[in-house]
Motif scaffolding. Structure first.
Motif, PDB file in Angstrom:
ATOM      1  N   ARG A  10       0.862  -1.178   0.000  1.00 43.53           N
ATOM      2  CA  ARG A  10       0.000   0.000   0.000  1.00 43.53           C
ATOM      3  C   ARG A  10       0.902   1.232   0.000  1.00 43.53           C
ATOM      4  NH1 ARG A  10      -3.388  -3.160  -0.873  1.00 43.53           N
ATOM      5  NH2 ARG A  10      -5.386  -3.564   0.141  1.00 43.53           N
ATOM      6  N   GLY A  11       0.661   2.164  -0.927  1.00 43.30           N
ATOM      7  CA  GLY A  11       1.403   3.412  -0.865  1.00 43.30           C
ATOM      8  C   GLY A  11       1.916   3.886  -2.212  1.00 43.30           C
ATOM      9  N   THR A  12       2.758   4.913  -2.144  1.00 49.23           N
ATOM     10  CA  THR A  12       3.371   5.513  -3.329  1.00 49.23           C
ATOM     11  C   THR A  12       4.858   5.186  -3.325  1.00 49.23           C
ATOM     12  OG1 THR A  12       1.768   7.335  -3.339  1.00 49.23           O
ATOM     13  CG2 THR A  12       3.818   7.665  -4.563  1.00 49.23           C
ATOM     14  N   ILE A  13       5.351   4.758  -4.438  1.00 49.52           N
ATOM     15  CA  ILE A  13       6.750   4.341  -4.513  1.00 49.52           C
ATOM     16  C   ILE A  13       7.507   5.204  -5.519  1.00 49.52           C
ATOM     17  CG2 ILE A  13       6.417   2.588  -6.314  1.00 49.52           C
ATOM     18  CD1 ILE A  13       8.359   0.793  -4.691  1.00 49.52           C
ATOM     19  N   CYS A  14       8.748   5.512  -5.188  1.00 49.61           N
ATOM     20  CA  CYS A  14       9.612   6.310  -6.059  1.00 49.61           C
ATOM     21  C   CYS A  14      10.410   5.379  -6.964  1.00 49.61           C
ATOM     22  CB  CYS A  14      10.548   7.158  -5.203  1.00 49.61           C
ATOM     23  SG  CYS A  14      11.619   8.239  -6.160  1.00 49.61           S
ATOM     24  N   VAL A  15      10.451   5.699  -8.240  1.00 53.86           N
ATOM     25  CA  VAL A  15      11.124   4.866  -9.236  1.00 53.86           C
ATOM     26  C   VAL A  15      12.352   5.602  -9.759  1.00 53.86           C
ATOM     27  CG1 VAL A  15      10.870   3.774 -11.509  1.00 53.86           C
ATOM     28  CG2 VAL A  15       8.976   3.724  -9.872  1.00 53.86           C
ATOM     29  N   PRO A  16      13.459   4.902  -9.961  1.00 52.09           N
ATOM     30  CA  PRO A  16      14.700   5.554 -10.419  1.00 52.09           C
ATOM     31  C   PRO A  16      14.617   6.034 -11.866  1.00 52.09           C
ATOM     32  CG  PRO A  16      14.991   3.185 -10.314  1.00 52.09           C
ATOM     33  CD  PRO A  16      13.655   3.461  -9.710  1.00 52.09           C
ATOM     34  N   PRO A  17      15.585   6.862 -12.267  1.00 52.40           N
ATOM     35  CA  PRO A  17      15.642   7.326 -13.658  1.00 52.40           C
ATOM     36  C   PRO A  17      16.060   6.217 -14.618  1.00 52.40           C
ATOM     37  CG  PRO A  17      17.511   8.160 -12.405  1.00 52.40           C
ATOM     38  CD  PRO A  17      16.604   7.497 -11.429  1.00 52.40           C
ATOM     39  N   LYS A 368      19.031 -15.632  -4.070  1.00 52.15           N
ATOM     40  CA  LYS A 368      20.480 -15.523  -3.978  1.00 52.15           C
ATOM     41  C   LYS A 368      21.002 -14.413  -4.895  1.00 52.15           C
ATOM     42  CE  LYS A 368      21.051 -19.368  -1.470  1.00 52.15           C
ATOM     43  NZ  LYS A 368      21.634 -19.379  -0.115  1.00 52.15           N
ATOM     44  N   ASP A 369      22.062 -13.771  -4.460  1.00 49.32           N
ATOM     45  CA  ASP A 369      22.809 -12.809  -5.283  1.00 49.32           C
ATOM     46  C   ASP A 369      21.925 -11.664  -5.792  1.00 49.32           C
ATOM     47  OD1 ASP A 369      25.215 -14.294  -5.091  1.00 49.32           O
ATOM     48  OD2 ASP A 369      24.501 -15.644  -6.663  1.00 49.32           O
ATOM     49  N   ILE A 370      21.420 -10.866  -4.847  1.00 45.86           N
ATOM     50  CA  ILE A 370      20.550  -9.761  -5.241  1.00 45.86           C
ATOM     51  C   ILE A 370      21.315  -8.460  -5.446  1.00 45.86           C
ATOM     52  CG2 ILE A 370      18.545 -10.753  -4.088  1.00 45.86           C
ATOM     53  CD1 ILE A 370      19.060  -8.541  -1.892  1.00 45.86           C
ATOM     54  N   ASP A 371      22.596  -8.457  -5.153  1.00 43.43           N
ATOM     55  CA  ASP A 371      23.378  -7.235  -5.285  1.00 43.43           C
ATOM     56  C   ASP A 371      23.323  -6.681  -6.709  1.00 43.43           C
ATOM     57  OD1 ASP A 371      25.112  -5.474  -3.720  1.00 43.43           O
ATOM     58  OD2 ASP A 371      26.652  -6.023  -5.156  1.00 43.43           O
ATOM     59  N   CYS A 372      23.049  -7.539  -7.679  1.00 43.67           N
ATOM     60  CA  CYS A 372      22.987  -7.122  -9.076  1.00 43.67           C
ATOM     61  C   CYS A 372      21.869  -6.119  -9.344  1.00 43.67           C
ATOM     62  CB  CYS A 372      22.811  -8.340  -9.984  1.00 43.67           C
ATOM     63  SG  CYS A 372      21.392  -9.381  -9.571  1.00 43.67           S
ATOM     64  N   THR A 376      19.998  -1.263 -11.872  1.00 47.04           N
ATOM     65  CA  THR A 376      18.853  -0.489 -12.342  1.00 47.04           C
ATOM     66  C   THR A 376      17.972   0.065 -11.228  1.00 47.04           C
ATOM     67  OG1 THR A 376      17.773  -2.624 -12.660  1.00 47.04           O
ATOM     68  CG2 THR A 376      18.536  -1.511 -14.624  1.00 47.04           C
ATOM     69  N   TYR A 377      17.885  -0.654 -10.093  1.00 46.98           N
ATOM     70  CA  TYR A 377      16.942  -0.240  -9.051  1.00 46.98           C
ATOM     71  C   TYR A 377      17.583  -0.470  -7.686  1.00 46.98           C
ATOM     72  CZ  TYR A 377      12.067   0.917  -7.826  1.00 46.98           C
ATOM     73  OH  TYR A 377      10.929   1.540  -7.397  1.00 46.98           O
ATOM     74  N   PRO A 378      18.580   0.352  -7.339  1.00 49.83           N
ATOM     75  CA  PRO A 378      19.354   0.097  -6.121  1.00 49.83           C
ATOM     76  C   PRO A 378      18.564   0.128  -4.824  1.00 49.83           C
ATOM     77  CG  PRO A 378      19.936   2.210  -7.113  1.00 49.83           C
ATOM     78  CD  PRO A 378      19.109   1.489  -8.109  1.00 49.83           C
ATOM     79  N   GLN A 379      17.475   0.894  -4.779  1.00 51.85           N
ATOM     80  CA  GLN A 379      16.698   0.999  -3.530  1.00 51.85           C
ATOM     81  C   GLN A 379      15.380   0.233  -3.588  1.00 51.85           C
ATOM     82  OE1 GLN A 379      17.350   3.880  -5.387  1.00 51.85           O
ATOM     83  NE2 GLN A 379      19.028   4.887  -4.326  1.00 51.85           N
ATOM     84  N   PHE A 380      15.290  -0.789  -4.438  1.00 50.60           N
ATOM     85  CA  PHE A 380      14.021  -1.497  -4.626  1.00 50.60           C
ATOM     86  C   PHE A 380      13.481  -2.064  -3.314  1.00 50.60           C
ATOM     87  CE2 PHE A 380      11.630  -5.278  -6.507  1.00 50.60           C
ATOM     88  CZ  PHE A 380      10.573  -4.510  -6.971  1.00 50.60           C
ATOM     89  N   ILE A 381      14.323  -2.742  -2.556  1.00 51.98           N
ATOM     90  CA  ILE A 381      13.875  -3.359  -1.313  1.00 51.98           C
ATOM     91  C   ILE A 381      13.445  -2.295  -0.306  1.00 51.98           C
ATOM     92  CG2 ILE A 381      14.698  -4.603   0.736  1.00 51.98           C
ATOM     93  CD1 ILE A 381      16.187  -6.467  -1.111  1.00 51.98           C
ATOM     94  N   GLU A 382      14.267  -1.279  -0.120  1.00 52.80           N
ATOM     95  CA  GLU A 382      13.955  -0.244   0.857  1.00 52.80           C
ATOM     96  C   GLU A 382      12.654   0.471   0.525  1.00 52.80           C
ATOM     97  OE1 GLU A 382      16.805  -0.801  -0.523  1.00 52.80           O
ATOM     98  OE2 GLU A 382      18.385  -0.873   1.001  1.00 52.80           O
ATOM     99  N   PHE A 397      23.443  -6.026   0.765  1.00 52.56           N
ATOM    100  CA  PHE A 397      22.684  -5.190  -0.158  1.00 52.56           C
ATOM    101  C   PHE A 397      22.579  -3.808   0.454  1.00 52.56           C
ATOM    102  CE2 PHE A 397      19.155  -3.115  -2.164  1.00 52.56           C
ATOM    103  CZ  PHE A 397      19.258  -3.521  -3.485  1.00 52.56           C
ATOM    104  N   VAL A 398      23.266  -2.867  -0.146  1.00 50.55           N
ATOM    105  CA  VAL A 398      23.235  -1.493   0.333  1.00 50.55           C
ATOM    106  C   VAL A 398      22.889  -0.602  -0.850  1.00 50.55           C
ATOM    107  CG1 VAL A 398      24.500   0.378   1.417  1.00 50.55           C
ATOM    108  CG2 VAL A 398      24.988  -1.979   2.077  1.00 50.55           C
TER     109      VAL A 398
END
Length: 400
Positions: A10-17, A368-372, A376-382, A397-398
């Motif tokens: 639920r909510g609004t999500i910010c998407v990268p360029p 496994k291996d989500i650092d990849c 394109t979407y470094p903050q997807f999880i956050e 994953f940072v």
């Protein structure tokens, strides 16, 4: 790795360029005459390497709060002969074309070394001709050839055999229009009238429709998500995915530059994936929850991306209960009783993002291996967490 729990979004999500526009903008500014200002650039490990590569051939690039200021190299001055583009297939092809007549070595990571480039090299060997023939099965070959022509002073016609992934070529041509470089485009031929140089420009990279498609897909399976600042007038072919989702029964409302997607009962359909080839993995995931049969076709080039996406997606989804048939150019997917388990990303950001969408619906999915995903979407999880997504055991994953 990450452990994904069943979630209701639920909510609004910010998407990268846009990654595709960011790469094109930085390279074009680096060969332009004068100082360009590029705002809202997608910064990633690959972009940092690309910036280094452009500086190596003479561009001057400075980071600012808003993006990058770039003074272009009107003539190449190679400070180093080895250019490392990391995992960026687009940068690999574009720089190969630009530096074709220079004494340079262009290299990347292990997956990049497996990706084909001979069709581009064969075309570049014809730059002295008025008409250049090229295999268009991968759009990056054509886009790279266009970049090579921009520094010339005489018109060139590109004769394209087996033209695929047309929206990505159109994105490159939209840059010619933006830079006021004349061209003519028919189905099989593109004629370019280069000026011999490019003038500096100011540009703001738009939001990435490809990245936006993942939270939209997640909402169709789990809840409700709003995405803002989507420019539907932009040339990105992946905006067609929204129409595709709607044809599957997705409850998606478009208001100006905003999209609201809600949990939906999906129906299997036939989908020509060529216009949005990178979406094949997530469309396979959605097919597992769509009634009836979903046929995904015309995606053979997906076998030559960061991994063989057709073989790898089929293998991983089958482990979790998917009724999926691997075809030469895609899949046939049937509604399936999916179950918890372990998925491997094969160091492919598209697979990692798609399997997170899967995990939000099924629950207890270890990836496994989500650092990849930083590609394109470094903050997807956050950003998903802010909308109610549940993750556990997050390691290595940072977000950038």
């Amino acid at each position: 790795m990450v452990f994904v729990k069943t979630s209701t979004l639920r909510g609004t999500i910010c998407v990268p360029p846009s990654k595709s526009h960011s790469v094109r903008a930085v390279i074009l500014a680096s060969i332009a005459f004068g100082k360009s200002c590029i705002k809202n650039v997608l910064m990633s490990k690959d972009m940092e390497l690309l910036i280094k590569c452009c500086c190596q051939f003479g561009a001057q690039i400075e980071k600012t709060k808003e993006g990058l200021e770039i003074i272009g190299a009107n003539a190449f001055d190679l400070k180093h002969s080895v250019f490392d583009v990391g995992n960026s297939g687009l940068a690999f092809r574009l720089l190969t074309a630009l530096l074709f007549h220079e004494k340079a070595i262009i290299m990347g990571d292990l997956s990049l070394k497996k990706r084909p480039i001979k069709p581009l090299l064969r075309a570049l060997e014809q730059l002295h001709k008025n008409t250049i023939e090229i295999d268009g099965s991968d759009s990056q070959y054509v886009s790279a050839l266009i970049f090579a022509i921009l520094k010339l002073k005489t018109p060139k016609t590109i004769s394209i055999k087996n033209r695929k992934e047309k929206p990505f070529v159109q994105m490159t041509l939209s840059w010619l229009k933006f830079l006021q470089i004349p061209y003519e485009d028919t189905d099989k031929k593109i004629t370019i009238y280069p000026k011999g140089s490019i003038e500096a420009f100011d540009y703001t990279v738009p939001t990435d429709f490809s990245s936006a498609s993942y939270p939209i897909a997640a909402a169709l399976l789990t809840g409700s998500i709003q995405i803002e600042h989507l420019d539907f007038s932009d040339s990105q072919g992946d905006k067609q995915l929204i129409d595709c989702f709607q044809k599957m029964g997705g409850d998606i409302e478009i208001k100006g530059q905003s999209v609201v997607a809600k949990k939906s009962e999906l129906e299997g359909i036939e989908i020509d994936c060529d216009p949005f080839i990178d979406a094949l993995p997530q469309l396979a995931v959605l097919g597992c929850f769509a009634k009836g049969k979903t046929r995904l076709y015309n995606a053979k080039s997906a076998r030559f991306k960061e991994c063989d996406r057709i073989a790898c997606v089929a293998k991983e989804l089958k482990k979790l209960g998917a009724n999926i048939e691997e075809k030469e150019d895609g899949f046939i997917v049937y509604e399936s009783a999916m179950q918890s388990g372990v998925c491997h990303s094969y160091l492919d950001h598209r697979l990692a993002l798609s399997f997170i969408v899967l995990g939000l619906r099924v629950g207890d999915i270890e990836i496994k291996d989500i650092d990849c995903m930083k590609k394109t979407y470094p903050q997807f999880i956050e950003r998903l967490e802010k909308c109610g997504a549940c993750f556990e055991k997050k390691l290595d994953f940072v977000g950038i």
